[in-house]
Design a protein around this motif. Structure first.
Motif, PDB file in Angstrom:
ATOM      1  N   LEU A 275     -28.152  -6.115  -5.984  1.00 45.02           N
ATOM      2  CA  LEU A 275     -29.554  -6.378  -6.305  1.00 45.02           C
ATOM      3  C   LEU A 275     -30.108  -5.334  -7.257  1.00 45.02           C
ATOM      4  N   ARG A 276     -29.733  -4.083  -7.070  1.00 45.59           N
ATOM      5  CA  ARG A 276     -30.208  -3.018  -7.960  1.00 45.59           C
ATOM      6  C   ARG A 276     -29.710  -3.244  -9.388  1.00 45.59           C
ATOM      7  N   ALA A 277     -28.476  -3.760  -9.500  1.00 40.67           N
ATOM      8  CA  ALA A 277     -27.914  -4.013 -10.825  1.00 40.67           C
ATOM      9  C   ALA A 277     -28.579  -5.211 -11.498  1.00 40.67           C
ATOM     10  N   ARG A 278     -28.877  -6.230 -10.722  1.00 40.15           N
ATOM     11  CA  ARG A 278     -29.403  -7.476 -11.299  1.00 40.15           C
ATOM     12  C   ARG A 278     -30.925  -7.466 -11.432  1.00 40.15           C
ATOM     13  N   PHE A 279     -31.600  -6.804 -10.503  1.00 36.96           N
ATOM     14  CA  PHE A 279     -33.076  -6.774 -10.526  1.00 36.96           C
ATOM     15  C   PHE A 279     -33.566  -5.323 -10.408  1.00 36.96           C
ATOM     16  N   PRO A 280     -33.342  -4.532 -11.447  1.00 40.01           N
ATOM     17  CA  PRO A 280     -33.633  -3.093 -11.366  1.00 40.01           C
ATOM     18  C   PRO A 280     -35.102  -2.751 -11.148  1.00 40.01           C
ATOM     19  N   ASP A 281     -36.003  -3.668 -11.493  1.00 37.46           N
ATOM     20  CA  ASP A 281     -37.440  -3.384 -11.334  1.00 37.46           C
ATOM     21  C   ASP A 281     -37.963  -3.685  -9.936  1.00 37.46           C
ATOM     22  N   CYS A 282     -37.145  -4.329  -9.123  1.00 41.53           N
ATOM     23  CA  CYS A 282     -37.568  -4.670  -7.764  1.00 41.53           C
ATOM     24  C   CYS A 282     -37.207  -3.526  -6.815  1.00 41.53           C
ATOM     25  N   ARG A 283     -38.162  -3.105  -6.017  1.00 38.48           N
ATOM     26  CA  ARG A 283     -37.923  -2.019  -5.070  1.00 38.48           C
ATOM     27  C   ARG A 283     -37.534  -2.606  -3.719  1.00 38.48           C
ATOM     28  N   ILE A 284     -36.446  -2.093  -3.159  1.00 39.23           N
ATOM     29  CA  ILE A 284     -35.873  -2.649  -1.934  1.00 39.23           C
ATOM     30  C   ILE A 284     -36.306  -1.839  -0.720  1.00 39.23           C
ATOM     31  N   LEU A 285     -36.877  -2.537   0.254  1.00 40.61           N
ATOM     32  CA  LEU A 285     -37.258  -1.941   1.531  1.00 40.61           C
ATOM     33  C   LEU A 285     -36.399  -2.594   2.612  1.00 40.61           C
ATOM     34  N   VAL A 286     -35.564  -1.819   3.258  1.00 47.97           N
ATOM     35  CA  VAL A 286     -34.661  -2.351   4.274  1.00 47.97           C
ATOM     36  C   VAL A 286     -35.387  -2.486   5.608  1.00 47.97           C
ATOM     37  N   LEU A 287     -35.168  -3.624   6.247  1.00 48.11           N
ATOM     38  CA  LEU A 287     -35.692  -3.884   7.592  1.00 48.11           C
ATOM     39  C   LEU A 287     -34.493  -4.184   8.482  1.00 48.11           C
ATOM     40  N   SER A 288     -34.288  -3.388   9.516  1.00 47.76           N
ATOM     41  CA  SER A 288     -33.076  -3.584  10.310  1.00 47.76           C
ATOM     42  C   SER A 288     -33.254  -3.148  11.750  1.00 47.76           C
ATOM     43  N   THR A 289     -32.515  -3.815  12.620  1.00 48.66           N
ATOM     44  CA  THR A 289     -32.463  -3.409  14.024  1.00 48.66           C
ATOM     45  C   THR A 289     -31.696  -2.103  14.153  1.00 48.66           C
ATOM     46  N   TYR A 290     -30.717  -1.902  13.242  1.00 49.21           N
ATOM     47  CA  TYR A 290     -29.855  -0.725  13.293  1.00 49.21           C
ATOM     48  C   TYR A 290     -30.406   0.332  12.347  1.00 49.21           C
ATOM     49  N   HIS A 291     -30.940   1.409  12.917  1.00 49.51           N
ATOM     50  CA  HIS A 291     -31.508   2.432  12.047  1.00 49.51           C
ATOM     51  C   HIS A 291     -31.060   3.835  12.459  1.00 49.51           C
ATOM     52  N   GLU A 292     -29.750   3.956  12.768  1.00 49.87           N
ATOM     53  CA  GLU A 292     -29.180   5.272  12.980  1.00 49.87           C
ATOM     54  C   GLU A 292     -29.237   6.048  11.669  1.00 49.87           C
ATOM     55  N   SER A 293     -29.237   7.365  11.729  1.00 48.04           N
ATOM     56  CA  SER A 293     -29.395   8.189  10.532  1.00 48.04           C
ATOM     57  C   SER A 293     -28.320   7.894   9.490  1.00 48.04           C
ATOM     58  N   ALA A 294     -27.093   7.613   9.941  1.00 47.83           N
ATOM     59  CA  ALA A 294     -26.024   7.325   8.988  1.00 47.83           C
ATOM     60  C   ALA A 294     -26.304   6.054   8.205  1.00 47.83           C
ATOM     61  N   THR A 295     -26.792   5.020   8.896  1.00 46.42           N
ATOM     62  CA  THR A 295     -27.109   3.758   8.231  1.00 46.42           C
ATOM     63  C   THR A 295     -28.259   3.925   7.255  1.00 46.42           C
ATOM     64  N   VAL A 296     -29.296   4.632   7.674  1.00 42.19           N
ATOM     65  CA  VAL A 296     -30.457   4.868   6.800  1.00 42.19           C
ATOM     66  C   VAL A 296     -30.042   5.656   5.566  1.00 42.19           C
ATOM     67  N   SER A 297     -29.273   6.712   5.770  1.00 44.43           N
ATOM     68  CA  SER A 297     -28.826   7.550   4.646  1.00 44.43           C
ATOM     69  C   SER A 297     -28.009   6.751   3.650  1.00 44.43           C
ATOM     70  N   LEU A 298     -27.119   5.917   4.166  1.00 42.26           N
ATOM     71  CA  LEU A 298     -26.262   5.120   3.294  1.00 42.26           C
ATOM     72  C   LEU A 298     -27.086   4.138   2.472  1.00 42.26           C
ATOM     73  N   ALA A 299     -28.061   3.483   3.099  1.00 40.00           N
ATOM     74  CA  ALA A 299     -28.919   2.537   2.372  1.00 40.00           C
ATOM     75  C   ALA A 299     -29.690   3.228   1.255  1.00 40.00           C
ATOM     76  N   LEU A 300     -30.195   4.434   1.530  1.00 36.78           N
ATOM     77  CA  LEU A 300     -30.936   5.175   0.510  1.00 36.78           C
ATOM     78  C   LEU A 300     -30.027   5.624  -0.624  1.00 36.78           C
ATOM     79  N   ARG A 301     -28.819   6.035  -0.281  1.00 37.41           N
ATOM     80  CA  ARG A 301     -27.879   6.500  -1.304  1.00 37.41           C
ATOM     81  C   ARG A 301     -27.583   5.416  -2.338  1.00 37.41           C
ATOM     82  N   VAL A 302     -27.503   4.169  -1.894  1.00 38.01           N
ATOM     83  CA  VAL A 302     -27.101   3.106  -2.816  1.00 38.01           C
ATOM     84  C   VAL A 302     -28.277   2.394  -3.465  1.00 38.01           C
TER      85      VAL A 302
END
Length: 219
Positions: free
Chosen positions: A73-100
């Motif tokens: 999505l970042r490659a195809r729609f660079p102007d759109c800002r992504i906000l993740v909504l998830s049941t799983y929000h351990e620090s590792a998952t959150v960090s990984l989502a932000l990194r990418v």
């Protein structure tokens, strides 16, 4: 002022309907797309672009994993800002989502007023995390400097990983998928998967979260 255009992707109908019902009542927010799967999302975003995409991180078995989907999505729609909504929000998952490339992360157990705040913060160009999430992942979202990289390299060496296994784990920690790592090093996906599995076994972990935790311990 023009309304804030918001799209959302979630594979649970009840969640989609609930979000639409709540967000549609918010002043200044316009729902421009509601999607059940990533294929619908990719098509819909072309004709109905959004300022903010509310994205479920863990979709069904036939879907891309959260990391791969965010990168696409970042490659195809660079102007759109992504906000993740998830049941799983351990620090590792959150960090990984932000990194990418995600700009924020909200747990599905968070209050709806917090979700609205997160949408507005992300739309403004800032990163949104709840106070608790911010504390947990503070170190992970800081750019790595040379000293941090050296510490990580030493940790992998102490775990008796081969040079190629270290390469795979470093790339994996940076948010790359097995396919991307295979392309980077011109190896087969099967080889990269095997090297990752061997590295996990040597590190004594069986999951992504376990990998992040053991790296913190080794450091």
């Amino acid at each position: 002022m023009k309304p804030l255009r918001v799209a959302l992707l979630d594979d649970h109908a009840i969640v989609r309907h609930g979000l639409v019902s709540h967000l549609s009542d918010e002043p200044g927010i316009e729902i421009v797309g509601v999607y059940e799967n990533s294929r619908e999302l990719m098509r819909g975003m072309v004709s109905a672009p959004a300022h903010v995409l509310l994205l479920d991180f863990a979709l069904g078995r036939d879907e891309l994993d959260g990391v791969s989907l965010i990168r696409a999505l970042r490659a195809r729609f660079p102007d759109c800002r992504i906000l993740v909504l998830s049941t799983y929000h351990e620090s590792a998952t959150v960090s990984l989502a932000l990194r990418v490339g995600a700009r924020g992360f909200v747990g599905k157990d968070e209050d709806l007023s917090g979700l609205v705040k997160a949408i507005r913060v992300v739309a403004s160009g800032a990163i949104y995390l709840s106070a608790d999430m911010s504390y947990q992942v503070a170190d992970a979202i800081r750019p790595a400097d040379e000293d941090q990289q050296t510490v990580s390299d030493n940790a992998l060496q102490r775990a008796a990983l081969s040079a190629r296994e270290q390469e795979v784990i470093r790339c994996y920690l940076e948010g790359m998928t097995v396919t991307e790592i295979a392309e980077k090093f011109n190896r087969s996906i099967k080889t990269i998967s095997a090297q990752k599995a061997t590295a996990f076994r040597k590190l004594g972990v069986t999951s992504n979260n376990g990998l992040f935790k053991i790296m913190k311990t080794l450091e």
